[in-house]
Scaffold this motif. Structure first.
Motif, short mmCIF file in Angstrom:
data_model
loop_
_atom_site.label_atom_id
_atom_site.label_comp_id
_atom_site.label_asym_id
_atom_site.label_seq_id
_atom_site.Cartn_x
_atom_site.Cartn_y
_atom_site.Cartn_z
N TYR A 1 0.80 -1.22 0.00
CA TYR A 1 0.00 0.00 0.00
C TYR A 1 0.84 1.27 0.00
O TYR A 1 0.41 2.31 -0.51
N LEU A 2 2.02 1.23 0.60
CA LEU A 2 2.83 2.44 0.75
C LEU A 2 3.91 2.58 -0.31
O LEU A 2 4.68 3.55 -0.28
N ASP A 3 3.97 1.64 -1.25
CA ASP A 3 4.99 1.72 -2.30
C ASP A 3 4.79 2.99 -3.11
O ASP A 3 3.69 3.31 -3.57
N GLY A 4 5.87 3.73 -3.31
CA GLY A 4 5.82 4.96 -4.08
C GLY A 4 5.34 6.18 -3.31
O GLY A 4 5.31 7.28 -3.86
N LEU A 5 4.98 6.00 -2.04
CA LEU A 5 4.54 7.13 -1.22
C LEU A 5 5.67 7.57 -0.29
O LEU A 5 6.59 6.80 0.01
N THR A 6 5.59 8.79 0.18
CA THR A 6 6.61 9.37 1.06
C THR A 6 5.98 9.76 2.39
O THR A 6 4.90 10.36 2.41
N ARG A 7 6.66 9.43 3.46
CA ARG A 7 6.15 9.85 4.77
C ARG A 7 6.39 11.34 4.95
O ARG A 7 7.52 11.82 4.83
N VAL A 8 5.33 12.08 5.26
CA VAL A 8 5.43 13.53 5.36
C VAL A 8 5.12 14.05 6.76
O VAL A 8 5.37 15.23 7.05
N ASP A 9 4.59 13.20 7.63
CA ASP A 9 4.22 13.69 8.96
C ASP A 9 4.05 12.51 9.90
O ASP A 9 3.83 11.37 9.46
N ILE A 10 4.16 12.80 11.19
CA ILE A 10 3.94 11.78 12.21
C ILE A 10 3.39 12.47 13.46
O ILE A 10 3.88 13.53 13.86
N LEU A 11 2.36 11.89 14.03
CA LEU A 11 1.78 12.37 15.28
C LEU A 11 1.98 11.29 16.33
O LEU A 11 1.44 10.19 16.21
N PHE B 1 0.88 7.81 11.35
CA PHE B 1 1.87 8.07 10.31
C PHE B 1 1.14 8.58 9.07
O PHE B 1 0.11 8.01 8.67
N VAL B 2 1.68 9.61 8.44
CA VAL B 2 1.05 10.21 7.26
C VAL B 2 1.97 10.00 6.06
O VAL B 2 3.10 10.51 6.03
N TYR B 3 1.47 9.24 5.06
CA TYR B 3 2.20 9.01 3.81
C TYR B 3 1.43 9.69 2.68
O TYR B 3 0.19 9.70 2.67
N GLN B 4 2.18 10.23 1.71
CA GLN B 4 1.52 11.00 0.67
C GLN B 4 2.14 10.72 -0.70
O GLN B 4 3.32 10.40 -0.82
N GLY B 5 1.31 10.86 -1.72
CA GLY B 5 1.72 10.66 -3.10
C GLY B 5 0.51 10.27 -3.92
O GLY B 5 -0.64 10.38 -3.47
N HIS B 6 0.74 9.80 -5.13
CA HIS B 6 -0.36 9.36 -5.99
C HIS B 6 -0.62 7.89 -5.74
O HIS B 6 0.23 7.04 -6.04
N TYR B 7 -1.79 7.59 -5.17
CA TYR B 7 -2.12 6.20 -4.88
C TYR B 7 -2.80 5.60 -6.10
O TYR B 7 -3.92 6.00 -6.47
#
Length: 555
Positions: A266-276, A412-418
């Protein structure tokens, strides 16, 4: 006014009443500045004391100076009472004042005599525990060592080492963590990284026992046990305190996901941009974090645990603090506007339940929590880019299961084109009207183990799967009886269908067949509810809601 463990009054009700009358007399005598000053002293000192600790433990210590005010006012109140609530004639008041003052001295001597054994016992407790701990620090701790302490006095001044006061009396900011319970205290210690911890474990109930059960107390360097009389003890937090060497490896592991990336793409190609980091007060404030409980939870608002992460292959032990919530939590995430987000929540699945996730006011998912206590679970949620408003994106999570707690530890917050890959073949079968697709099933024999390799898919254009379901795989003998079997949730036990994201999910179940005699065996599978044991109906299944996926022979 207070009572000491059902034995003695600090200030008896009668003395307190006389003190109030003394204040009234001063007011009538136009000594109102004195009355106002004393009242303000009482109020503001009480308020200051109330910020020291959420428990009652420290109150009686720091209220002692206030008690002296009652002794000063009581004789004047006695004189006022003897004069029939009149402030004249003064000669009579002076006589009564002298008599009352003498009586106060006599009462003080009697009370002091009765308190002497308690005082002696408590000084003995201090000599047998914190004093020895301070001496150990002075003799053994490196000069530059920073020491996290609960009782700061002796450790600081006799140990002669830099101290981190986890209660917050002398260390700025620590009190906010202490008031939020052991989960936040653990987060504070992790953030500050002291070299040693000189404190108790279990005391005042479970208390810091949460921390003592983790690698924050990894190595015991010295321990001191004292038998306490609970009726008179005011000096010590617990019968056992010690000095411990922390190991922060598991705390470092808490900064990354270790389960979900190992079982799903699920997280392939996405970048972690934030963490709480939930229960870390500084991290919560940076994300405008709010939480509430609709029912009183009992115990502490935060907890601290060291667990393995479900689905993990390496660096699995995680030490983290989190909250217990039955109302809701809400927070903002820092992300680029217009891009898809995958929010992954590490939680403690101590109770079975469900929760809903809202982004920018819209419901985006409902997630299930299987009951798997004693481990951490990582749960993903897809938030479409149309709902991502940058730093203004508000996330709201609402538990919908009565009587159970939703227990988040880190977001954990991951972002990119899913963009999930589309399947290239027709599914073997499906469940829940096509929302759960089985694309392929392969059988392989290796060293007495049957490997069942499955490829699942959630179509992006169909409603999301719902519920907590477990895969069952049955190996059937020639007579149709079950010769071997395995039951496990998809995703190596971590992803019930209700928590899937659109796209494919590869999975494998291993079944020991070394005990089976030669023969031909059929293999069937299905999905069932672990609570009701009701099976989902597969397309092309048999009358028992099982799907035949292959056969094998043993010589």
């Amino acid at each position: 006014m207070g009572h000491f463990q059902r034995r003695l009054w600090y200030v008896g009700p009668f003395v307190a009443t006389l003190a109030v009358l003394g204040g009234i007399a001063l007011w009538l005598m136009r000594q109102r500045r004195i009355v106002v000053f004393v009242l303000l002293t009482l109020v503001f000192t009480a308020l200051a004391i109330s910020t020291l600790d959420t428990a009652f433990w420290h109150f009686k210590r720091y209220q002692m100076p206030l008690i002296a005010l009652f002794s000063a006012f009581a004789p004047l109140g006695a004189a006022f009472l003897a004069n029939g609530f009149s402030i004249s004639p003064r000669w009579r008041a002076r006589k009564v004042l002298l008599v009352a003052a003498g009586a106060s001295v006599a009462v003080t001597l009697v009370i002091s005599w009765r308190f002497a054994p308690a005082y002696a016992a408590n000084t003995g407790y201090v000599a047998a525990q914190p004093l020895l701990m301070a001496r150990w620090l002075f003799e053994n701790a490196p000069d530059e060592a920073a020491v996290a302490v609960h009782d700061v006095g002796a450790m600081r001044y006799l140990g002669e080492r830099t101290t981190l006061d986890i209660v917050g009396l002398t260390t700025p900011g620590a009190a906010d963590y202490w008031r939020n319970g052991p989960g936040s205290v653990g987060e504070f210690i992790d953030a500050q990284r002291p070299d040693l911890i000189a404190s108790y474990g279990e005391g005042h109930g479970l208390g810091l026992g949460y921390l003592a059960a983790t690698d924050l107390y990894a190595e015991t360097l010295a321990e001191y046990r004292v038998t306490l009389d609970p009726a008179i003890n005011v000096a010590l937090a617990a019968e056992l305190q010690g000095i411990y060497l922390p190991d922060y490896t598991a705390a470092d592991n808490a900064n990354q996901l270790s389960g979900l990336p190992n079982v799903a793409a699920y997280l392939d190609g996405l970048t972690r941009v934030d963490i709480l980091d939930v229960a870390d007060i500084q991290s919560e404030r940076a994300h405008n974090y709010l939480w509430r409980n609709d029912e009183l939870p009992g115990g502490f608002p935060t907890e601290y645990y060291q667990f393995d992460t479900l689905g993990c292959a390496a660096n699995c032990s995680v030490m983290d603090g989190g909250r217990r919530i039955n109302g809701e939590e809400r927070f903002s995430i820092h992300a680029t506007p217009g891009e898809d987000v995958v929010l992954v929540t590490r939680l403690h699945p101590a109770n079975a339940g469900r929760y809903q996730v809202f982004a920018s006011g819209e419901l985006v998912a409902e997630r299930v929590v299987p009951m798997l206590p004693g481990a951490f679970l990582e749960v993903p949620v897809l938030i479409p880019g149309s709902l991502v408003m940058g730093d203004a994106t508000e996330i709201r999570i609402v538990p919908v299961s009565e009587g159970n707690f939703y227990m988040p530890y880190t977001h954990f917050v991951y972002q990119g084109h899913y963009a999930p890959s589309a399947p290239q073949n027709t599914p073997l079968s499906s469940f829940q009207n096509g929302s759960i697709q089985l694309l392929a099933a392969e059988l392989a024999l290796q060293d007495g183990v049957l490997q069942v390799r499955l490829n699942w898919n959630q179509p992006a254009d169909l409603p999301r799967p719902t519920g907590d379901y477990v895969i069952f795989v049955h190996v059937l003998g020639e007579d149709g009886s079950i010769a071997a079997q395995a039951d496990r949730r998809p995703g190596n036990g971590t992803l019930p269908p209700g928590n899937w994201l659109p796209g494919q999910l590869a999975d494998q179940l291993d079944i020991s067949i070394s005990h089976l005699p030669p023969g031909t065996y059929d293999v069937v599978l299905g999905l069932f509810d672990p609570v009701t044991f009701e099976r989902l109906v597969p397309v092309n299944g048999d009358e028992s809601n099982r799907l035949h996926i292959g056969s094998f022979a043993l010589d």
